[in-house]
Motif scaffolding. Structure first.
Motif, PDB file in Angstrom:
ATOM      1  N   ASP A 283       4.272   3.863  -3.139  1.00 24.06           N
ATOM      2  CA  ASP A 283       3.910   2.471  -2.936  1.00 24.06           C
ATOM      3  C   ASP A 283       3.331   1.922  -4.229  1.00 24.06           C
ATOM      4  OD1 ASP A 283       4.719   2.211  -0.335  1.00 24.06           O
ATOM      5  OD2 ASP A 283       2.788   2.774   0.527  1.00 24.06           O
TER       6      ASP A 283
ATOM      7  N   GLY B 129      -1.958 -10.501  -4.316  1.00 29.71           N
ATOM      8  CA  GLY B 129      -1.562  -9.097  -4.313  1.00 29.71           C
ATOM      9  C   GLY B 129      -0.298  -8.847  -3.524  1.00 29.71           C
TER      10      GLY B 129
ATOM     11  N   VAL C 145       1.311  -0.998  -5.830  1.00 31.21           N
ATOM     12  CA  VAL C 145       0.416  -2.096  -5.470  1.00 31.21           C
ATOM     13  C   VAL C 145       0.139  -2.917  -6.717  1.00 31.21           C
ATOM     14  CG1 VAL C 145      -1.853  -2.734  -4.574  1.00 31.21           C
ATOM     15  CG2 VAL C 145      -0.636  -0.764  -3.617  1.00 31.21           C
ATOM     16  N   ALA C 146       0.455  -4.190  -6.650  1.00 35.20           N
ATOM     17  CA  ALA C 146       0.287  -5.075  -7.793  1.00 35.20           C
ATOM     18  C   ALA C 146      -0.637  -6.228  -7.434  1.00 35.20           C
ATOM     19  CB  ALA C 146       1.644  -5.624  -8.242  1.00 35.20           C
ATOM     20  N   GLU C 147      -1.553  -6.545  -8.341  1.00 34.74           N
ATOM     21  CA  GLU C 147      -2.388  -7.735  -8.197  1.00 34.74           C
ATOM     22  C   GLU C 147      -2.184  -8.591  -9.438  1.00 34.74           C
ATOM     23  OE1 GLU C 147      -6.450  -6.878  -7.174  1.00 34.74           O
ATOM     24  OE2 GLU C 147      -5.874  -6.755  -5.060  1.00 34.74           O
TER      25      GLU C 147
ATOM     26  N   ASP D 285      -2.724  -4.041 -12.413  1.00 36.50           N
ATOM     27  CA  ASP D 285      -3.222  -5.393 -12.610  1.00 36.50           C
ATOM     28  C   ASP D 285      -2.329  -6.134 -13.602  1.00 36.50           C
ATOM     29  OD1 ASP D 285      -5.438  -4.948 -10.941  1.00 36.50           O
ATOM     30  OD2 ASP D 285      -6.548  -4.023 -12.590  1.00 36.50           O
TER      31      ASP D 285
ATOM     32  N   SER E  52      -3.105   5.248 -12.846  1.00 35.41           N
ATOM     33  CA  SER E  52      -3.786   4.174 -12.139  1.00 35.41           C
ATOM     34  C   SER E  52      -3.125   3.968 -10.791  1.00 35.41           C
ATOM     35  CB  SER E  52      -3.729   2.873 -12.946  1.00 35.41           C
ATOM     36  OG  SER E  52      -4.471   2.982 -14.133  1.00 35.41           O
ATOM     37  N   ALA E  53      -3.958   3.943  -9.739  1.00 34.18           N
ATOM     38  CA  ALA E  53      -3.418   3.760  -8.401  1.00 34.18           C
ATOM     39  C   ALA E  53      -2.904   2.342  -8.198  1.00 34.18           C
ATOM     40  CB  ALA E  53      -4.494   4.075  -7.362  1.00 34.18           C
ATOM     41  N   ASP E  54      -3.623   1.368  -8.745  1.00 36.09           N
ATOM     42  CA  ASP E  54      -3.242  -0.029  -8.600  1.00 36.09           C
ATOM     43  C   ASP E  54      -2.940  -0.617  -9.974  1.00 36.09           C
ATOM     44  OD1 ASP E  54      -3.771   0.221  -5.887  1.00 36.09           O
ATOM     45  OD2 ASP E  54      -5.867  -0.379  -6.134  1.00 36.09           O
TER      46      ASP E  54
ATOM     47  N   ARG F 297       2.535  -5.339  -2.253  1.00 39.34           N
ATOM     48  CA  ARG F 297       2.871  -3.906  -2.246  1.00 39.34           C
ATOM     49  C   ARG F 297       4.383  -3.777  -2.055  1.00 39.34           C
ATOM     50  NH1 ARG F 297       0.269  -2.572   1.870  1.00 39.34           N
ATOM     51  NH2 ARG F 297       1.988  -2.554   3.379  1.00 39.34           N
TER      52      ARG F 297
END
Length: 478
Positions: free
Chosen positions: A84, A70, A86-88, A38, A34-36, A72
């Motif tokens: 990198d 969000g 990336v977290a939301e 959650d 997963s790129a991002d 990074r």
């Protein structure tokens, strides 16, 4: 991943829960990256924003209205490379639509179990608590994932009522993950299909795009049609299911279109392929064009004497319908124009016959396609779905010949950048005139000569220019 455990410790130190949730957890079991990432938490957005500001190199709060913040952070992976992260992070929540709303009404939940119960499907209702790394799966999502099944944590009627877009998401997961809806989910999608109309066109477009770019878009599209969802979001697709009169034979246009789409997918180049006519997959423009290239047929169908059926000018009608539908779905102008143009051009090759086109006609084919030529090649080849193997081989050989002629002409003439032998400045200097419409007409005249005859050379171009100019009213007036 240490960086995620670190984030979990920061929330815990502040007295709050944090869990990795949804797609990243599901994809980990599928061996997908997963790129991002959650996350969900009991912390409200103000607290989350403060914690992420301290954790990340950058943070944003454009989703604050929905409880989402969000961030990074640059991190070093196990192999020493820099990545990198990336977290939301979203506060535990519940989203509910009322009958007339196009936007979800957001209210905050109280705990992780309650939050997971409001997720779309059980395969997305799994979580990994941080920093303890405890796995939470209160709705047996892992069992459903192993079975390739889409179920909802609660009743599907309640789930789809809360957010009707979840019905399209089911079709998207059929394409992306090859998951099939459970019988009760399929029944609810069919019964509640009309409710998708309260969802904004932008959200529908996003799901449709993800579906089309998935591993098996045919499965997702069939699900949209069979449940009746397509009748509301892409009505031109089920409209291709033309009734076939026993006395008037023609192909099933719906099945033909799905076959063309699959063949176009198969002709895409590997991701990262470069070249003037390369089409690295997955390619949205090619896939939309393959799916929609024949949507003008229902409007143009005519029963002919003797049992034949015609669809005269369906490519022209279809191009207009494509533009109208894609605009309604809020696709960007470049995508709309490209798909409509491919629809308009998809029959052009069928005038090629046994290769009797002049070099001028080949040049026009290339210039009319412009930067879409690679996609047009694949669309045209995909459009052959005949079971007559002899006919299929003949069409393939003819297109092989056309592509070879294009390559020869390109090598001879740098076909991709065809220009007249004289530019606008040279035309004005030669004729002794200033900027005017006459310069544009002269340019177009020389361009047509260039297409018809190939390179003229400057001397011949000047002679042709003066011959043309002598017949123009501006020359006579002067």
């Amino acid at each position: 991943m240490p960086v995620l455990v670190d984030l979990g410790r920061r929330f815990a130190a502040a007295g709050h829960e944090l869990a990795l949730v949804g797609g990243p957890v599901r994809d980990a079991f599928l061996g997908r990256r997963s790129a991002d990432l959650d996350f969900t938490t009991d912390a409200h957005p103000d607290v989350t924003s403060r914690l992420l500001r301290a954790w990340g190199d950058a943070h944003w709060d454009v989703g604050r209205e929905f409880g989402t913040i969000g961030a990074r952070r640059r991190s070093t992976g196990p192999d020493g490379t820099t990545v990198d992260v990336v977290a939301e992070v979203t506060t535990y929540r519940a989203e509910v639509y009322d009958a007339a709303s196009r936007k979800p009404e957001v209210s905050y939940g109280e705990d992780l179990t309650g939050d997971l119960s409001r997720r779309d499907f059980t395969v997305n209702a799994m979580a990994l608590r941080l920093p303890s790394l405890d796995f939470a799966d209160p709705h047996d999502g892992l069992t459903d994932l192993a079975a390739g099944l889409l179920r909802t944590p609660g009743t599907p009627e309640r789930s789809f009522s809360d957010d009707p877009l979840r019905m399209m998401r089911a079709a998207r997961f059929a394409s992306q993950l090859r998951l099939r809806p459970a019988p009760e989910v399929l029944a609810a999608m069919t019964a509640m299909a009309e409710r998708i109309t309260i969802v904004s066109a932008e959200r529908v477009r996003t799901e449709l795009t993800k579906l089309l770019l998935g591993l098996d878009p045919i499965a997702g599209l069939r699900l949209l049609v069979e449940t009746g969802l397509a009748a509301h979001v892409l009505p031109e697709l089920p409209a291709l299911q033309l009734e076939i009169d026993e006395h008037h034979r023609h192909k099933d246009v719906y099945e033909h279109s799905l076959t063309v789409l699959q063949q176009a997918v198969d002709l895409e180049d590997p991701e990262g392929t470069e070249g003037v006519e390369a089409v690295p997959g997955p390619d949205l423009v090619l896939r939309l064009a393959a799916l929609l290239h024949d949507i003008g047929k229902p409007r143009t169908r005519r029963f002919e004497a003797g049992g034949g059926v015609s669809f005269h000018h369906h490519e022209v009608v279809g191009a207009k319908l494509v533009a109208k539908r894609l605009k309604a779905l809020r696709y960007d102008n470049d995508t709309v124009k490209a798909v409509a143009r491919l629809t308009e051009l998809h029959l052009r090759f069928h005038g090629y016959g046994d290769g009797e086109w002049t070099d001028s006609a080949v040049r026009r084919y290339v210039t009319d396609a412009g930067p879409l030529l690679g996609r047009l090649h694949r669309l045209t080849r995909s459009d052959c779905t005949t079971r007559n193997q002899r006919k299929a081989r003949r069409l393939a050989a003819a297109y092989d010949d056309l592509e070879e002629r294009i390559k020869r002409l390109r090598a001879q003439e740098e076909l991709d950048s065809i220009r007249p032998d004289l530019d606008g400045n040279a035309i004005m200097a030669e004729l002794g005139i200033g900027p005017s419409r006459a310069v544009g007409r002269a340019y177009q005249h020389l361009l047509q000569l260039r297409l018809d005859r190939g390179p003229l050379g400057e001397e011949s171009a000047r002679a042709e220019l003066h011959r043309w100019w002598a017949e123009q009213p501006e020359a006579t007036a002067s």
